[in-house]
Scaffold this motif. Structure first.
Motif, PDB file in Angstrom:
ATOM      1  N   VAL A   1       0.818  -1.210   0.000  1.00 12.22           N
ATOM      2  CA  VAL A   1       0.000   0.000   0.000  1.00 12.22           C
ATOM      3  C   VAL A   1       0.852   1.262   0.000  1.00 12.22           C
ATOM      4  CG1 VAL A   1      -1.935  -1.142   1.153  1.00 12.22           C
ATOM      5  CG2 VAL A   1      -0.199   0.029   2.531  1.00 12.22           C
ATOM      6  N   ASP A   2       2.177   1.103  -0.025  1.00  6.90           N
ATOM      7  CA  ASP A   2       3.079   2.252  -0.058  1.00  6.90           C
ATOM      8  C   ASP A   2       4.359   1.863  -0.785  1.00  6.90           C
ATOM      9  OD1 ASP A   2       4.579   0.763   1.752  1.00  6.90           O
ATOM     10  OD2 ASP A   2       4.123   2.037   3.482  1.00  6.90           O
ATOM     11  N   GLY A   3       5.306   2.807  -0.846  1.00  9.07           N
ATOM     12  CA  GLY A   3       6.558   2.533  -1.538  1.00  9.07           C
ATOM     13  C   GLY A   3       7.737   2.327  -0.625  1.00  9.07           C
ATOM     14  N   SER A   4       7.558   2.623   0.660  1.00  4.95           N
ATOM     15  CA  SER A   4       8.671   2.601   1.606  1.00  4.95           C
ATOM     16  C   SER A   4       8.718   1.362   2.489  1.00  4.95           C
ATOM     17  CB  SER A   4       8.599   3.835   2.515  1.00  4.95           C
ATOM     18  OG  SER A   4       7.386   3.817   3.269  1.00  4.95           O
ATOM     19  N   GLY A   5       7.574   0.713   2.682  1.00  6.94           N
ATOM     20  CA  GLY A   5       7.503  -0.399   3.618  1.00  6.94           C
ATOM     21  C   GLY A   5       7.140   0.018   5.024  1.00  6.94           C
ATOM     22  N   LEU A   6       6.751   1.271   5.214  1.00 10.89           N
ATOM     23  CA  LEU A   6       6.358   1.728   6.540  1.00 10.89           C
ATOM     24  C   LEU A   6       5.057   1.093   7.020  1.00 10.89           C
ATOM     25  CD1 LEU A   6       7.182   5.553   6.421  1.00 10.89           C
ATOM     26  CD2 LEU A   6       8.112   3.910   8.034  1.00 10.89           C
ATOM     27  N   SER A   7       4.199   0.733   6.073  1.00 11.62           N
ATOM     28  CA  SER A   7       2.904   0.196   6.461  1.00 11.62           C
ATOM     29  C   SER A   7       3.011  -1.251   6.930  1.00 11.62           C
ATOM     30  CB  SER A   7       1.914   0.251   5.297  1.00 11.62           C
ATOM     31  OG  SER A   7       0.688  -0.353   5.665  1.00 11.62           O
ATOM     32  N   ARG A   8       2.323  -1.551   8.007  1.00 13.46           N
ATOM     33  CA  ARG A   8       2.248  -2.923   8.483  1.00 13.46           C
ATOM     34  C   ARG A   8       1.214  -3.731   7.710  1.00 13.46           C
ATOM     35  NH1 ARG A   8       4.834  -4.344  13.138  1.00 13.46           N
ATOM     36  NH2 ARG A   8       6.034  -2.666  14.088  1.00 13.46           N
ATOM     37  N   GLU A   9       0.528  -3.112   6.793  1.00 16.04           N
ATOM     38  CA  GLU A   9      -0.388  -3.852   5.932  1.00 16.04           C
ATOM     39  C   GLU A   9       0.285  -4.338   4.654  1.00 16.04           C
ATOM     40  OE1 GLU A   9      -4.177  -2.079   5.273  1.00 16.04           O
ATOM     41  OE2 GLU A   9      -4.527  -1.697   7.407  1.00 16.04           O
ATOM     42  N   ASP A  10       1.503  -3.897   4.394  1.00 14.54           N
ATOM     43  CA  ASP A  10       2.260  -4.427   3.255  1.00 14.54           C
ATOM     44  C   ASP A  10       2.512  -5.914   3.463  1.00 14.54           C
ATOM     45  OD1 ASP A  10       2.501  -1.974   1.959  1.00 14.54           O
ATOM     46  OD2 ASP A  10       4.405  -1.494   2.948  1.00 14.54           O
TER      47      ASP A  10
END
Length: 502
Positions: A377-386
């Motif tokens: 859901v993002d490009g950085s990997g900050l999300s725990r939903e990745d």
């Protein structure tokens, strides 16, 4: 077929006697460097459940003064063409290591204390689509910053390694206060108000250079006073991913904007600084100060507007290949999210989180990468939903090493070098008896969130075979122990042939 670069790799590269000498040589050739300093990953130890304290969020890219034990002694940077020697030089096409050998040395390590109950490992020769070792390799894991490898490959594929991000000043419509100009963001978060870095190979665009060129052009026409607007409309909203912790802006990432300077830090010289709420407005205010220093006064407060007039001046970012290398080496969240949106723009999609994620998937499909195991859901990997599988990361790394994708090579040259550069040159990594033999030999992207430790990269084993790997644990009980465990696994791969490992 994976790229085989001409050259010869000694088969004794992991011997204790030659290890540190070869490691230094590897790093000298490898680059990239971050000002000769070790840089922390941007989102390590950040809690997703509560707003972290400043101390808890220092997985950010904060340069620290090299300690006496820092092993970085080579030149600041070398061109990307030479950057994979000896990791990608020579070797045995197809190799000789077997899955049975890998299982014998790796499987016991997956039960190491601290890794937790959800561990995944994938190892492959990039010249083959088959995995040499598979331990939960098809399952989805929170990738943390190894997601940046995916963003890097998609950006290089969509934009090309020579693309630059341009920040411009254009003429605005004149009003009652006189001539007007507009500062137009080009989506470059590395635009800087600071002095040039010590690393001669890393030269972000300077806001002062843009102010100087703008003032020169205006003064030549007899204009010494203007109204200043700013246009950050290149990127769309939301500026913060709804799945991110609210505390991330304490020092890990700024609200994503098409115009920003110093990655939106409230204290530009402090890498761990909290981020401003409106990066575009802050960048415009900083530009107005520098414009005045060059003899042109900006009347009133800069205001958001749209731009359509003739260009007055511009500055350009480093090449995309250099941006990607920098992003991977220091684990730059702001740059990762900006590049996600640049992929969206190149793919004709909205420059948002959703548009960027969709465009990344489209680009990887064009590159021939099977998308199974990719849900982000993002490009950085900050999300725990990745969620990304180890097998998918191995496929992406293999694509960057392929003969038919030379434009993707910066996704490999930017990987930190174990014990020497970026996020693999800190916190005692690759200094223990179990992992020190991997120093200088392992190149990999790190990933860290509370309870999440990941590592994905490449290494040549003791027989000269190139291996790509992904090591992932997202229920880790002890971050330090989990890092030590994945470092030991990567070092074990370097010693494979494979009975030499243990």
């Amino acid at each position: 077929m994976a790229r085989q670069v001409p050259g010869t790799l000694p088969t004794a590269i992991v011997s204790a006697a030659l290890g540190i000498v070869l490691a230094g040589a590897c790093v000298w050739a490898a680059g990239p460097w971050s000002g000769g300093q070790r840089v922390s990953e941007r989102h390590d130890r950040v809690s997703a459940a509560a707003k972290p304290s400043a101390a808890a969020s220092r997985d950010s890219a904060a340069p620290s003064s090299p300690s006496p034990s820092t092993r970085s002694t080579g030149p600041a940077h070398t061109p990307a063409a030479a950057a994979l020697v000896p990791v990608l030089a020579g070797g045995k096409p197809g190799g000789t290591v077997t899955g049975e050998e890998l299982a014998g040395v790796l499987r016991p390590l997956t039960a190491a204390p601290g890794l937790g109950k959800h561990v995944g490992v994938a190892v492959a020769d990039p010249s083959s689509s088959a995995l040499l070792f598979d331990d939960n390799a098809g399952e989805g894991f929170a990738p943390a910053s190894t997601n940046k490898v995916v963003t890097a490959v998609a950006a290089l594929g969509a934009l090309g390694p020579d693309k630059r991000l341009t920040t411009r000043v254009v003429r605005g419509p004149d009003g009652p206060a006189g001539p007007a100009i507009v500062l137009v963001g080009g989506g470059d978060p590395t635009l800087s108000t600071q002095a040039a870095p010590a690393d001669p190979a890393w030269r972000p665009a300077a806001l002062d250079d843009l102010a100087a060129a703008t003032a020169s052009a205006l003064l030549a026409k007899g204009v010494n006073s203007v109204t200043l607007g700013y246009d950050a409309s290149l990127f769309g909203g939301p500026a913060l991913n709804p799945t991110w912790s609210a505390g991330y802006t304490d020092g890990n990432v700024a609200p994503v904007a098409g115009l920003m300077a110093d990655e939106g830090r409230a204290r530009p010289a402090d890498e761990l600084s909290p981020r401003v709420a409106e990066p575009a407005a802050a960048a415009a205010a900083a530009f107005a100060e520098r414009l005045a220093a060059h003899g042109v006064k900006a009347v009133g407060k800069p205001a958001a507007t749209s731009a359509s007039g003739d260009q007055v001046a511009s500055v350009a970012s480093p090449r995309l290949a250099d941006l990607v290398e920098h992003m991977l080496t220091v684990s730059d969240n702001d740059l990762a999210e900006a590049l996600l949106r640049q992929v969206a723009i190149a793919g004709g999609k909205p420059a948002t989180f959703d548009g960027g994620v969709a465009a990344v998937r489209d680009e990887l499909t064009k590159l021939g990468v099977d998308l199974g195991g990719l849900q982000t859901v993002d490009g950085s990997g900050l999300s725990r939903e990745d969620r990304i599988s180890p097998a998918f990361l191995v496929r992406v790394l293999s694509s960057a090493a392929a003969d038919d994708h030379p434009d993707l090579r910066a996704a490999l040259t930017g990987l930190p070098v174990a014990g020497f550069t970026g996020t693999l040159a800190e916190d005692g990594r690759y200094t223990s008896p179990q992992s020190s033999a991997g120093a200088g030999l392992v190149r990999a992207k790190t990933g860290s969130l509370t309870g999440v430790v990941t590592l994905a990269g490449l290494v040549r084993d003791n027989d000269g075979q190139l291996l790509v790997f992904a090591l992932m644990a997202d229920q880790a009980g002890d971050t330090a122990a989990a890092r030590a465990a994945v470092d030991r696994m990567a070092t074990t791969l370097a010693g494979c042939g494979c009975g030499a490992a243990g």
